[in-house]
Design a protein around this motif. Structure first.
Motif, PDB file in Angstrom:
ATOM      1  N   THR A  12       0.881  -1.170  -0.055  1.00  0.00           N
ATOM      2  CA  THR A  12      -0.262   0.102   0.117  1.00  0.00           C
ATOM      3  C   THR A  12       0.641   1.237  -0.021  1.00  0.00           C
ATOM      4  O   THR A  12       0.332   2.256  -0.208  1.00  0.00           O
ATOM      5  N   ALA A  28      -2.692  -2.600  -7.693  1.00  0.00           N
ATOM      6  CA  ALA A  28      -4.010  -3.220  -8.252  1.00  0.00           C
ATOM      7  C   ALA A  28      -4.883  -2.264  -7.659  1.00  0.00           C
ATOM      8  O   ALA A  28      -5.050  -1.899  -6.354  1.00  0.00           O
ATOM      9  N   VAL A  29      -6.325  -2.503  -8.469  1.00  0.00           N
ATOM     10  CA  VAL A  29      -7.328  -1.819  -8.042  1.00  0.00           C
ATOM     11  C   VAL A  29      -8.551  -2.651  -7.989  1.00  0.00           C
ATOM     12  O   VAL A  29      -8.439  -3.607  -8.682  1.00  0.00           O
ATOM     13  N   THR A  30      -9.630  -2.489  -7.180  1.00  0.00           N
ATOM     14  CA  THR A  30     -10.664  -3.407  -7.258  1.00  0.00           C
ATOM     15  C   THR A  30     -11.915  -2.572  -7.584  1.00  0.00           C
ATOM     16  O   THR A  30     -12.309  -1.253  -7.308  1.00  0.00           O
ATOM     17  N   VAL A  31     -12.567  -3.137  -8.747  1.00  0.00           N
ATOM     18  CA  VAL A  31     -13.995  -2.602  -9.149  1.00  0.00           C
ATOM     19  C   VAL A  31     -14.885  -2.946  -8.149  1.00  0.00           C
ATOM     20  O   VAL A  31     -15.465  -3.737  -7.886  1.00  0.00           O
ATOM     21  N   GLY A  32     -15.618  -1.913  -7.880  1.00  0.00           N
ATOM     22  CA  GLY A  32     -16.751  -1.700  -6.857  1.00  0.00           C
ATOM     23  C   GLY A  32     -18.001  -2.038  -7.751  1.00  0.00           C
ATOM     24  O   GLY A  32     -18.216  -2.185  -8.764  1.00  0.00           O
ATOM     25  N   GLU A  33     -19.086  -2.148  -6.960  1.00  0.00           N
ATOM     26  CA  GLU A  33     -20.420  -2.731  -7.346  1.00  0.00           C
ATOM     27  C   GLU A  33     -20.817  -1.694  -8.540  1.00  0.00           C
ATOM     28  O   GLU A  33     -21.558  -2.369  -9.408  1.00  0.00           O
ATOM     29  N   VAL A  37     -13.461   2.576  -9.746  1.00  0.00           N
ATOM     30  CA  VAL A  37     -12.213   2.127  -8.945  1.00  0.00           C
ATOM     31  C   VAL A  37     -11.417   3.358  -8.226  1.00  0.00           C
ATOM     32  O   VAL A  37     -11.782   4.508  -8.690  1.00  0.00           O
TER      33      VAL A  37
END
Length: 92
Positions: A12, A28-33, A37
């Motif tokens: 981080t 890395a990033v996470t795609v939300g609902e 991002v």
């Protein structure tokens, strides 16, 4: 690129990794609902991205990239067919 305090063992806060042709890997990033991002903080600092800035989403068979409309217009020039679409998308 700006300097920052980091722990290379902590993903981080680790500095971005340099790739070919000046490309950087920020993590890395996470795609939300809702498809959102979060751009890593160091990437935002390095590229002068602030809250409320409009970015253009570009795609190729290799993936997706984000770029400011101003930078894309610099690369395209005003005389390309894509330039008018970019201006409209950016609200310019």
């Amino acid at each position: 690129m700006s300097q920052h305090t980091s722990d290379p063992d902590d993903p981080t806060t680790a500095p971005p990794l340099a790739g070919p042709e000046g490309r950087m890997f920020y993590g890395a990033v996470t795609v939300g609902e809702r498809g959102q991002v979060v751009i890593p903080a160091q990437a935002r600092r390095d590229h002068g991205i602030s809250s409320g800035d409009k970015l253009l989403a570009l795609g190729s068979p290799e993936g997706i990239a984000l770029m400011s409309a101003d930078r894309l217009m610099e690369l395209l020039g005003d005389a390309t067919p894509l330039a008018e679409h970019v201006r409209k998308a950016a609200g310019a």
